[in-house]
Design a protein around this motif. Structure first.
Motif, short mmCIF file in Angstrom:
data_model
loop_
_atom_site.label_atom_id
_atom_site.label_comp_id
_atom_site.label_asym_id
_atom_site.label_seq_id
_atom_site.Cartn_x
_atom_site.Cartn_y
_atom_site.Cartn_z
N ASP A 37 33.02 152.85 14.77
CA ASP A 37 34.01 151.77 14.79
C ASP A 37 33.46 150.48 15.38
OD1 ASP A 37 33.86 153.09 17.25
OD2 ASP A 37 35.92 152.53 17.79
N LEU A 38 32.27 150.51 15.96
CA LEU A 38 31.63 149.29 16.46
C LEU A 38 31.21 148.43 15.27
CD1 LEU A 38 29.33 150.72 19.28
CD2 LEU A 38 31.56 149.61 19.54
N ASN A 39 31.12 147.13 15.46
CA ASN A 39 30.69 146.27 14.37
C ASN A 39 29.18 146.04 14.35
OD1 ASN A 39 30.42 144.54 16.49
ND2 ASN A 39 31.70 142.91 15.66
N THR A 40 28.45 146.82 15.15
CA THR A 40 26.99 146.77 15.15
C THR A 40 26.45 148.19 15.01
OG1 THR A 40 26.91 146.93 17.56
CG2 THR A 40 26.83 144.71 16.61
N ARG A 41 25.17 148.27 14.59
CA ARG A 41 24.46 149.54 14.52
C ARG A 41 23.09 149.33 15.12
NH1 ARG A 41 27.28 154.03 13.55
NH2 ARG A 41 25.49 155.05 12.62
N VAL A 42 22.58 150.34 15.82
CA VAL A 42 21.23 150.29 16.36
C VAL A 42 20.29 150.79 15.27
CG1 VAL A 42 19.66 151.15 18.12
CG2 VAL A 42 22.02 150.57 18.72
N VAL A 43 19.28 149.99 14.97
CA VAL A 43 18.32 150.32 13.91
C VAL A 43 16.89 150.18 14.43
CG1 VAL A 43 19.89 149.59 12.07
CG2 VAL A 43 18.22 147.97 12.97
N ILE A 44 15.98 150.85 13.73
CA ILE A 44 14.55 150.72 14.01
C ILE A 44 13.88 150.24 12.72
CG2 ILE A 44 12.44 151.89 14.72
CD1 ILE A 44 14.15 153.97 16.14
N PRO A 45 13.06 149.21 12.80
CA PRO A 45 12.37 148.73 11.60
C PRO A 45 11.40 149.77 11.05
CG PRO A 45 12.15 147.15 13.41
CD PRO A 45 12.73 148.40 13.98
N LEU A 46 11.34 149.87 9.74
CA LEU A 46 10.32 150.64 9.05
C LEU A 46 9.39 149.63 8.40
CD1 LEU A 46 12.71 153.32 7.65
CD2 LEU A 46 10.59 153.86 8.87
N ARG A 47 8.18 149.52 8.95
CA ARG A 47 7.25 148.48 8.53
C ARG A 47 6.13 149.05 7.65
NH1 ARG A 47 8.94 144.21 11.60
NH2 ARG A 47 9.49 144.61 13.76
N ASN A 48 5.60 148.22 6.79
CA ASN A 48 4.48 148.63 5.93
C ASN A 48 3.35 149.16 6.80
OD1 ASN A 48 5.73 147.81 3.51
ND2 ASN A 48 5.12 145.70 3.89
#
Length: 105
Positions: free
Chosen positions: A30-41
């Motif tokens: 229900d939060l308007n943000t999500r914690v993400v981790i970049p997937l880099r080349n």
């Protein structure tokens, strides 16, 4: 949106970071943000001696990517629109990378 889902990156860094991985618990959807981790080349990391458990390598759509765990961040949920897959079967590797970052083991 779901934890361990892979989303197409929609900001200006898509050449170096085409995807992000959602690592936030679904209990907080229900939060308007999500914690993400970049997937880099992965070619960006050929010259670096990265700790494999901190920055593991994953194959996504036939290409190798590095989970750039130290660059974890919260972003607005509205940017996570194009899910292209998930890493649920590799969640133990992702959780180990997060544990390495926050706990050192």
């Amino acid at each position: 949106m779901a934890r361990f889902s892979i989303y197409k990156n929609t900001d200006d860094h898509t050449k170096t970071t085409p995807y992000v991985l959602d690592v936030q618990t679904d209990l907080l959807s229900d939060l308007n943000t999500r914690v993400v981790i970049p997937l880099r080349n992965s070619d960006r990391y050929q010259h670096l001696n990265t700790t494999q458990d901190l920055m593991p390598r994953f194959s996504i759509q036939g290409r190798d990517f590095i989970l750039d765990t130290p660059k974890m961040a919260a972003i607005p949920s509205k940017y996570l629109t194009k899910e292209i897959g998930n890493l649920r079967d590799q969640q133990h590797v992702v959780i180990a990378a997060i544990d390495r970052l926050f706990h050192g083991y």
